[in-house]
Motif scaffolding. Structure first.
Motif, PDB file in Angstrom:
ATOM      1  N   GLY A 292     -12.267 -45.855  25.644  1.00 42.30           N
ATOM      2  CA  GLY A 292     -10.957 -46.479  25.791  1.00 42.30           C
ATOM      3  C   GLY A 292     -10.944 -47.879  25.216  1.00 42.30           C
ATOM      4  O   GLY A 292     -10.003 -48.274  24.508  1.00 42.30           O
ATOM      5  N   ASP A 293     -12.014 -48.651  25.510  1.00 43.13           N
ATOM      6  CA  ASP A 293     -12.108 -50.007  24.954  1.00 43.13           C
ATOM      7  C   ASP A 293     -12.212 -49.966  23.432  1.00 43.13           C
ATOM      8  O   ASP A 293     -11.684 -50.852  22.739  1.00 43.13           O
ATOM      9  N   LEU A 294     -12.905 -48.956  22.915  1.00 41.05           N
ATOM     10  CA  LEU A 294     -13.059 -48.833  21.461  1.00 41.05           C
ATOM     11  C   LEU A 294     -11.711 -48.579  20.787  1.00 41.05           C
ATOM     12  O   LEU A 294     -11.392 -49.190  19.756  1.00 41.05           O
ATOM     13  N   VAL A 295     -10.921 -47.695  21.388  1.00 34.92           N
ATOM     14  CA  VAL A 295      -9.593 -47.414  20.839  1.00 34.92           C
ATOM     15  C   VAL A 295      -8.737 -48.681  20.861  1.00 34.92           C
ATOM     16  O   VAL A 295      -8.057 -49.013  19.876  1.00 34.92           O
ATOM     17  N   ALA A 296      -8.786 -49.403  21.985  1.00 37.17           N
ATOM     18  CA  ALA A 296      -8.008 -50.644  22.104  1.00 37.17           C
ATOM     19  C   ALA A 296      -8.494 -51.690  21.093  1.00 37.17           C
ATOM     20  O   ALA A 296      -7.691 -52.379  20.456  1.00 37.17           O
ATOM     21  N   ALA A 297      -9.830 -51.798  20.934  1.00 39.46           N
ATOM     22  CA  ALA A 297     -10.382 -52.771  19.997  1.00 39.46           C
ATOM     23  C   ALA A 297      -9.997 -52.429  18.555  1.00 39.46           C
ATOM     24  O   ALA A 297      -9.682 -53.329  17.754  1.00 39.46           O
TER      25      ALA A 297
END
Length: 359
Positions: A292-297
């Protein structure tokens, strides 16, 4: 220009050239209008047309310089904004790339660790089944062994008791009592033969003795030898009973230890499986959060890159426009300064105008 043209040819030509240069700039429209008004109304005022022209040029130069300073201040602020935002977004893009790389590496590492723990969990489940099967088999074996020992102890105890009573009857010369125990003695002989406790000749002698009638003289003749044989058999049975009892106790202890060891292995392996399950669940949660953090980043990085691209384009366009406007303003100021120099220098238009006015 018509009136100025009546002055000396050299000066008027120079002035005309500068004025023609000023005509090329739209911002000089006010000057040209004022110049026209000033020249055509020269006869109505005390101030000479040349002085009015000089004043207009000086005012216009001051205005251009002031506007240039104001615009320069505004552009400086915008340039600072461009620089600050460019640095901020560049740092954000660098940080975003680093974050994406780190998250990607963490996801790959945790995924590999999860797979490793999953494999270990499967192996421990298989080992758990083996340990439980081994424990069950050990329990059954121990139960069977204990039952066999119990049977041996019971048979030996019965044999020892029977032989003891038979010896008492023989030693007390009670043939009738001994006859009542013939079957028990036969059973003891069979057990002793099965256990290898009695030699075959002695067994045959005892069996033959058991067939003799107590009233027969041969009974008394053989009784002492039979007593010795049965007494020895009693001793052997008693020792065998002691040995079997000891073996039973030892075997029972071994069973207890073996079952305890297997139980401990099962419990430890079960605890390890629980820990592995918790670790796997934790890794799944971590991987999900990192994804999820990767998608947001990645989304933020894309926005920052787009913003930086648009900002760079806008700043470059503004810088180019500023350079063009600065160049035009410099040319404008150069033309104004040149015109003022022609008008105000010694022996120039202003001096000639004063001489004409004196005449």
């Amino acid at each position: 220009l018509k009136h100025i043209g009546s002055f000396r040819p050299g000066s008027s030509v120079a002035l005309q050239i500068k004025l023609l240069e000023l005509r090329r700039h739209p911002s000089m429209a006010a000057f040209r209008l004022a110049l026209l008004l000033g020249v055509t109304s020269a006869a109505a005022v005390t101030v000479s047309p040349v002085e009015k022209v000089i004043t207009l040029l000086e005012d216009l130069k001051t205005q251009v310089e002031t506007e240039g300073k104001v615009e320069a201040t505004t552009y400086d602020k915008f340039a600072c904004f461009c620089k600050e935002k460019t640095n901020d977004k560049s740092d954000a893009i660098t940080t975003g790339n680093d974050s994406i790389d780190q998250l990607s590496a963490d996801i790959a590492s945790n995924a590999a660790l999860k797979a490793e723990k999953g494999t270990e969990l499967m192996e421990r489940k298989k080992k758990q089944e083996e340990n439980e099967s081994e424990l069950e088999a050990e329990v059954q074996r121990c139960q069977k062994e204990e039952a066999e020992f119990e049977a041996q102890v019971a048979d030996l105890s019965k044999a020892v008791s029977s032989l003891s009573k038979a010896l008492t009857s023989l030693k007390d010369s009670k043939p009738a009592a001994f006859l009542q125990m013939k079957d028990l003695v036969k059973g003891s002989l069979a057990l002793g033969d099965a256990l290898g406790l009695i030699p075959k000749p002695k067994k045959n002698s005892v069996q033959a003795f058991l067939q003799v009638d107590p009233e027969d003289p041969a009974y008394k003749f053989q009784s002492q030898g039979i007593i010795d044989t049965i007494d020895q058999l009693h001793t052997d049975f008693d020792k065998k009973l002691t040995d079997v009892t000891a073996e039973k106790t030892k075997a029972k202890g071994l069973c207890v230890d073996q079952k305890a060891a297997l139980t401990t292995l099962i419990e430890e392996n079960n605890d390890a499986m629980d820990t592995l399950k918790e670790d796997i669940d934790g890794l799944e949660t971590t991987i999900s959060d990192d994804r999820g953090d990767l998608v947001a980043a990645e989304g933020t990085l894309k926005d920052d890159q787009l913003y930086l691209k648009e900002l760079t384009k806008k700043c470059e366009t503004s810088a180019k426009d500023w350079d063009q406007r600065s160049g035009m303003r410099a040319q404008e100021l150069e033309a104004l300064s040149g015109a003022l120099e022609v008008l105000t220098k010694d022996g120039g238009v202003q001096d000639m105008d004063e001489e004409v006015n004196k005449r």
